[in-house]
Design a protein around this motif. Structure first.
Motif, PDB file in Angstrom:
ATOM      1  N   UNK A  63      10.917  18.808  38.052  1.00  0.00           N
ATOM      2  CA  UNK A  63      11.071  18.273  36.027  1.00  0.00           C
ATOM      3  C   UNK A  63      12.400  17.244  36.081  1.00  0.00           C
ATOM      4  N   UNK A  64      12.946  17.635  37.249  1.00  0.00           N
ATOM      5  CA  UNK A  64      14.544  16.233  37.715  1.00  0.00           C
ATOM      6  C   UNK A  64      13.779  15.646  37.890  1.00  0.00           C
ATOM      7  N   UNK A  65      13.064  15.289  38.335  1.00  0.00           N
ATOM      8  CA  UNK A  65      12.920  13.898  38.649  1.00  0.00           C
ATOM      9  C   UNK A  65      12.230  13.027  37.571  1.00  0.00           C
ATOM     10  N   UNK A  66      10.878  13.696  37.117  1.00  0.00           N
ATOM     11  CA  UNK A  66      10.382  13.288  35.678  1.00  0.00           C
ATOM     12  C   UNK A  66      11.935  13.154  34.588  1.00  0.00           C
ATOM     13  N   UNK A  67      12.366  13.729  34.172  1.00  0.00           N
ATOM     14  CA  UNK A  67      13.282  13.248  33.586  1.00  0.00           C
ATOM     15  C   UNK A  67      14.405  12.345  33.795  1.00  0.00           C
ATOM     16  N   UNK A  68      15.109  12.089  34.772  1.00  0.00           N
ATOM     17  CA  UNK A  68      16.214  11.266  35.277  1.00  0.00           C
ATOM     18  C   UNK A  68      15.328  10.108  35.550  1.00  0.00           C
ATOM     19  N   UNK A  69      14.537  10.349  36.593  1.00  0.00           N
ATOM     20  CA  UNK A  69      14.092   8.894  37.501  1.00  0.00           C
ATOM     21  C   UNK A  69      12.724   8.487  37.239  1.00  0.00           C
ATOM     22  N   UNK A  70      12.230   7.882  35.956  1.00  0.00           N
ATOM     23  CA  UNK A  70      11.371   7.294  36.332  1.00  0.00           C
ATOM     24  C   UNK A  70      11.505   5.591  35.829  1.00  0.00           C
ATOM     25  N   UNK A  71      10.850   4.619  36.454  1.00  0.00           N
ATOM     26  CA  UNK A  71      10.647   3.661  36.700  1.00  0.00           C
ATOM     27  C   UNK A  71      11.147   3.227  35.291  1.00  0.00           C
ATOM     28  N   UNK A  72      10.613   3.663  33.957  1.00  0.00           N
ATOM     29  CA  UNK A  72      10.889   2.917  32.979  1.00  0.00           C
ATOM     30  C   UNK A  72      12.206   3.570  32.341  1.00  0.00           C
ATOM     31  N   UNK A  73      12.470   4.135  32.438  1.00  0.00           N
ATOM     32  CA  UNK A  73      14.113   4.545  32.548  1.00  0.00           C
ATOM     33  C   UNK A  73      14.701   3.014  33.313  1.00  0.00           C
ATOM     34  N   UNK A  74      14.580   3.188  34.350  1.00  0.00           N
ATOM     35  CA  UNK A  74      15.391   2.476  35.739  1.00  0.00           C
ATOM     36  C   UNK A  74      15.038   1.179  35.059  1.00  0.00           C
ATOM     37  N   UNK A  75      13.572   0.261  34.374  1.00  0.00           N
ATOM     38  CA  UNK A  75      14.396  -1.249  34.079  1.00  0.00           C
ATOM     39  C   UNK A  75      14.470  -0.758  32.447  1.00  0.00           C
ATOM     40  N   UNK A  76      15.113  -0.248  31.467  1.00  0.00           N
ATOM     41  CA  UNK A  76      15.806  -0.022  30.472  1.00  0.00           C
ATOM     42  C   UNK A  76      17.598   0.335  30.540  1.00  0.00           C
ATOM     43  N   UNK A  77      17.421   1.174  31.232  1.00  0.00           N
ATOM     44  CA  UNK A  77      19.214   0.426  32.356  1.00  0.00           C
ATOM     45  C   UNK A  77      19.453  -0.835  32.882  1.00  0.00           C
ATOM     46  N   UNK A  78      18.246  -1.625  33.604  1.00  0.00           N
ATOM     47  CA  UNK A  78      18.065  -2.975  34.221  1.00  0.00           C
ATOM     48  C   UNK A  78      18.332  -4.208  33.343  1.00  0.00           C
ATOM     49  N   UNK A  79      17.786  -3.770  31.903  1.00  0.00           N
ATOM     50  CA  UNK A  79      17.292  -4.672  31.266  1.00  0.00           C
ATOM     51  C   UNK A  79      18.812  -4.975  29.894  1.00  0.00           C
ATOM     52  N   UNK A  80      19.799  -2.949  30.005  1.00  0.00           N
ATOM     53  CA  UNK A  80      20.666  -3.317  29.449  1.00  0.00           C
ATOM     54  C   UNK A  80      22.247  -4.186  30.492  1.00  0.00           C
ATOM     55  N   UNK A  81      21.627  -4.131  31.387  1.00  0.00           N
ATOM     56  CA  UNK A  81      22.813  -5.212  32.493  1.00  0.00           C
ATOM     57  C   UNK A  81      22.533  -6.516  31.608  1.00  0.00           C
ATOM     58  N   UNK A  82      21.689  -6.568  32.541  1.00  0.00           N
ATOM     59  CA  UNK A  82      20.787  -8.436  31.894  1.00  0.00           C
ATOM     60  C   UNK A  82      21.231  -9.077  29.939  1.00  0.00           C
ATOM     61  N   UNK A  83      21.600  -7.289  29.119  1.00  0.00           N
ATOM     62  CA  UNK A  83      22.074  -8.534  27.895  1.00  0.00           C
ATOM     63  C   UNK A  83      23.617  -7.760  28.052  1.00  0.00           C
ATOM     64  N   UNK A  84      24.359  -7.147  28.483  1.00  0.00           N
ATOM     65  CA  UNK A  84      25.469  -7.146  28.585  1.00  0.00           C
ATOM     66  C   UNK A  84      25.844  -8.365  29.327  1.00  0.00           C
TER      67      UNK A  84
END
Length: 365
Positions: free
Chosen positions: A339-360
């Protein structure tokens, strides 16, 4: 279509102006591992959230036509490209995917002289982090640095005096469907009994020989999925010779192969007692699939797994054997870790965080 096939299609034809340019060292995909999977999965999920991406084609692409350059892994090749990007005012994002482990410098050295030399260089770098070097230059050029963990970022600060203001932690990820894979597919191949699983490259850094010895000492059945890294064929032969009949060897599987997800669901224990991990993509996948996880304490593993995994130092065969036995007795079904992995470490979450850096660092519109 596998993630690597998908990358190939995206790097063919004319470059889409304004796309994010992705780069990994040119030799990396000859023996793909976690870093290459990180690039491929991040790219696919970035596109799913509307970010145009382009794996760099050195024969046709011009950096100034891209939105930014995203380097995966620290390499001299990446530094040369980053220098060009800097000269052309193209922002640079760096996912370093690195760890500098002093015990590994000694444990993996081909001789004591080489080990002592490497440890001395590490100690000097730690004492004088402002010393010039190609890694320090690369970190200086980057507009944003995306370590996979807080501990990786802090190590870069300590060793290279990285400006903390550049750090944006973006973790590694997994695909959620590994939790729903059918274990029967892989059990048809290896039998219905429980087993310890290793999936990854066969090389000294991954400490496959130490794992083979630990499993043998505890009389636990071991399945190894993977191929030797070019140049490590003799090491793989030694692993096979020591493992004997207690180890089943399966050739490398693509990260998208349903049989690999099935293997994670079929295994009782997943083991990765490497010299270091940041944190080991296969271990995350195995955790989500419900395996008990034995892993190295070196790297960023504790930041990801906390007290929900079993730790064993790579140079201690007895410690590996003991951790394997404890994990075997615990068995599958670690719902808290899954459940910890499912909550924190999905590729969809990784992509959103990465896209936020790009926008910055490179806003569109």
């Amino acid at each position: 279509m596998t993630s690597f096939d998908w990358l190939s299609t995206r790097s063919s034809g004319p470059m889409d102006a304004g796309a994010v340019i992705l780069h990994s060292p040119s030799h990396a995909f000859q023996a793909p591992g976690g870093g290459e999977v990180q690039l491929a999965r991040t790219a696919r999920h970035l596109e799913a959230v509307g970010v145009r991406v382009r794996p760099f084609n050195p024969w046709t692409d011009r950096l100034e036509e891209g939105r930014l350059l995203h380097l995966f892994g620290m390499s001299r090749e990446g530094l040369e490209l980053a220098r060009v990007a800097g000269a052309r005012a193209v922002p640079v994002v760096l996912s370093p995917i690195c760890w500098f482990e002093p015990s590994a410098l000694w444990g993996l050295a081909p001789s004591r002289v080489k080990g002592a030399r490497d440890l001395g260089a590490w100690a000097l770098r730690r004492a004088v982090p402002r010393l010039p070097g190609w890694r320090r230059e690369l970190l200086g050029i980057a507009d944003a640095v995306l370590p996979n963990s807080e501990s990786e970022g802090e190590q870069l600060v300590r060793l290279f005096k990285l400006d903390r203001r550049k750090i944006r932690v973006v973790p590694n990820g997994v695909e959620p469907d590994v939790a729903e894979a059918d274990p029967a597919l892989f059990r048809q191949r290896v039998g219905a009994g429980g087993f310890v699983l290793y999936a990854g490259r066969i090389e000294p850094r991954k400490n496959v020989l130490g794992l083979v010895r630990g499993a043998k000492r505890g009389n636990l059945p071991l399945v190894v999925i993977g191929d030797p890294v070019p140049g490590c064929e003799s090491y793989a032969s030694r692993c096979k010779a020591e493992g004997g009949a207690g180890v089943t060897w399966v050739p490398r599987m693509d990260a998208d192969d349903p049989a690999l997800a099935s293997a994670f669901r079929a295994a009782r224990v997943f083991a990765l007692p490497s010299w270091f991990e940041t944190p080991g993509l296969a271990a995350l996948e195995a955790a989500l699939a419900g395996c008990a996880v034995v892993i190295t304490p070196f790297g960023s593993t504790r930041e990801y797994f906390g007290d929900r995994a079993f730790y064993a130092r790579p140079g201690k065969v007895g410690e590996i054997a003991g951790a394997l036995q404890t994990a075997w007795e615990a068995g599958r079904g670690g719902t808290e870790l899954a459940e910890l992995v499912r909550r924190r470490y999905l590729w969809a979450t990784v992509a959103r965080r990465t896209a936020e850096v790009y926008d910055e660092i490179a806003p569109t519109g």
